[in-house]
Write a protein that holds these residues in place. Structure first.
Motif, PDB file in Angstrom:
ATOM      1  N   SER A  41       0.818  -1.218   0.000  1.00  0.00           N
ATOM      2  CA  SER A  41       0.000   0.000   0.000  1.00  0.00           C
ATOM      3  C   SER A  41       0.854   1.272   0.000  1.00  0.00           C
ATOM      4  O   SER A  41       0.322   2.361  -0.204  1.00  0.00           O
ATOM      5  N   THR A  42       2.137   1.133   0.231  1.00  0.00           N
ATOM      6  CA  THR A  42       3.066   2.277   0.155  1.00  0.00           C
ATOM      7  C   THR A  42       4.230   1.900  -0.765  1.00  0.00           C
ATOM      8  O   THR A  42       5.376   1.801  -0.323  1.00  0.00           O
ATOM      9  N   PRO A  43       3.965   1.682  -2.052  1.00  0.00           N
ATOM     10  CA  PRO A  43       4.988   1.112  -2.940  1.00  0.00           C
ATOM     11  C   PRO A  43       6.212   1.995  -3.157  1.00  0.00           C
ATOM     12  O   PRO A  43       7.326   1.483  -3.250  1.00  0.00           O
ATOM     13  N   ILE A  44       6.037   3.290  -3.232  1.00  0.00           N
ATOM     14  CA  ILE A  44       7.203   4.158  -3.474  1.00  0.00           C
ATOM     15  C   ILE A  44       8.124   4.143  -2.263  1.00  0.00           C
ATOM     16  O   ILE A  44       9.345   4.023  -2.397  1.00  0.00           O
ATOM     17  N   VAL A  45       7.543   4.254  -1.073  1.00  0.00           N
ATOM     18  CA  VAL A  45       8.359   4.195   0.153  1.00  0.00           C
ATOM     19  C   VAL A  45       9.059   2.844   0.239  1.00  0.00           C
ATOM     20  O   VAL A  45      10.245   2.762   0.579  1.00  0.00           O
ATOM     21  N   THR A  46       8.332   1.787  -0.087  1.00  0.00           N
ATOM     22  CA  THR A  46       8.916   0.446  -0.074  1.00  0.00           C
ATOM     23  C   THR A  46      10.108   0.381  -1.011  1.00  0.00           C
ATOM     24  O   THR A  46      11.162  -0.139  -0.660  1.00  0.00           O
ATOM     25  N   PHE A  47       9.948   0.921  -2.209  1.00  0.00           N
ATOM     26  CA  PHE A  47      11.056   0.883  -3.155  1.00  0.00           C
ATOM     27  C   PHE A  47      12.260   1.650  -2.639  1.00  0.00           C
ATOM     28  O   PHE A  47      13.384   1.175  -2.707  1.00  0.00           O
ATOM     29  N   LEU A  91       5.254  -5.343  -5.911  1.00  0.00           N
ATOM     30  CA  LEU A  91       5.694  -6.737  -6.007  1.00  0.00           C
ATOM     31  C   LEU A  91       6.370  -7.212  -4.729  1.00  0.00           C
ATOM     32  O   LEU A  91       6.187  -8.361  -4.307  1.00  0.00           O
ATOM     33  N   ILE A  92       7.137  -6.354  -4.087  1.00  0.00           N
ATOM     34  CA  ILE A  92       7.765  -6.718  -2.813  1.00  0.00           C
ATOM     35  C   ILE A  92       6.680  -6.975  -1.770  1.00  0.00           C
ATOM     36  O   ILE A  92       6.746  -7.940  -1.011  1.00  0.00           O
ATOM     37  N   GLY A  93       5.658  -6.121  -1.743  1.00  0.00           N
ATOM     38  CA  GLY A  93       4.545  -6.325  -0.815  1.00  0.00           C
ATOM     39  C   GLY A  93       3.819  -7.629  -1.080  1.00  0.00           C
ATOM     40  O   GLY A  93       3.501  -8.381  -0.143  1.00  0.00           O
ATOM     41  N   ILE A  94       3.558  -7.933  -2.341  1.00  0.00           N
ATOM     42  CA  ILE A  94       2.886  -9.185  -2.695  1.00  0.00           C
ATOM     43  C   ILE A  94       3.741 -10.384  -2.287  1.00  0.00           C
ATOM     44  O   ILE A  94       3.232 -11.390  -1.778  1.00  0.00           O
ATOM     45  N   TYR A  95       5.045 -10.266  -2.458  1.00  0.00           N
ATOM     46  CA  TYR A  95       5.953 -11.342  -2.050  1.00  0.00           C
ATOM     47  C   TYR A  95       5.826 -11.603  -0.548  1.00  0.00           C
ATOM     48  O   TYR A  95       5.753 -12.749  -0.111  1.00  0.00           O
TER      49      TYR A  95
END
Length: 172
Positions: free
Chosen positions: A21-27, A149-153
């Motif tokens: 839900s926070t993909p940019i921060v995750t990246f 994708l990292i979140g889905i993993y």
């Protein structure tokens, strides 16, 4: 053990939801993973060099890896540059992968025209090249998708841990 696996699985799944839900921060935070890899590789290379009393190129590269990891971690701006570089490395990887698939597709058509495996390689090559070009033009889209994708993993890994915990419970 089974309860621990289930709890860890639920926590990992929840973390995956937050990450997706926070993909940019995750990246942007994936550069910490890169720093961790540099530090572990460097420490392992230096330990191997000391134990074997080999202080050649591998030992030197280990020192450089630790120094690079510490610099990225503590020098302002280097973390941002590392994350930005990862985007362009991924885009370049897609382009190179596409070129290799195209070569395999063309070679496959020449050598085994009776099977259609070459067609899959050709399609994958074109798709990878398009993805690489798009990623170079729109790097934020690549960063966004990598975060998701990292979140889905994490979500899938959490589900697997819960299933493993339940299976251990049934066997006991």
């Amino acid at each position: 053990m089974k309860t621990l696996l289930c709890v860890l699985g639920v926590l990992m799944g929840l973390c995956g939801i937050v990450l997706a839900s926070t993909p940019i921060v995750t990246f942007w935070e994936t550069s910490y993973f890169f720093v961790f890899l540099l530090l572990v590789y460097g420490a392992a290379s230096m330990a191997r060099g000391v134990t074997k009393k080999e202080y050649g190129g591998n030992f030197l590269f280990g020192i450089l890896s630790v120094v690079a990891g510490l610099l990225i971690l503590f020098v302002p701006g280097l973390k941002f540059m590392t994350s930005s570089t990862i985007i362009y490395l991924m885009a370049t990887w897609f382009l190179l992968q596409g070129a290799v698939f195209l070569v395999f597709g063309v070679r496959g058509k020449k050598t085994s025209a009776e099977t259609k495996k070459w067609l899959g390689n050709l399609v994958m090559g074109v798709f990878s090249i398009i993805l690489g070009i798009y990623s170079l033009i729109h790097p934020v889209a690549l960063a966004f998708s990598m975060g998701v994708l990292i979140g889905i993993y994490f979500i899938i890994s959490g589900i697997n841990l819960v299933i493993l915990g339940i299976q251990l419970e049934k066997k006991a």
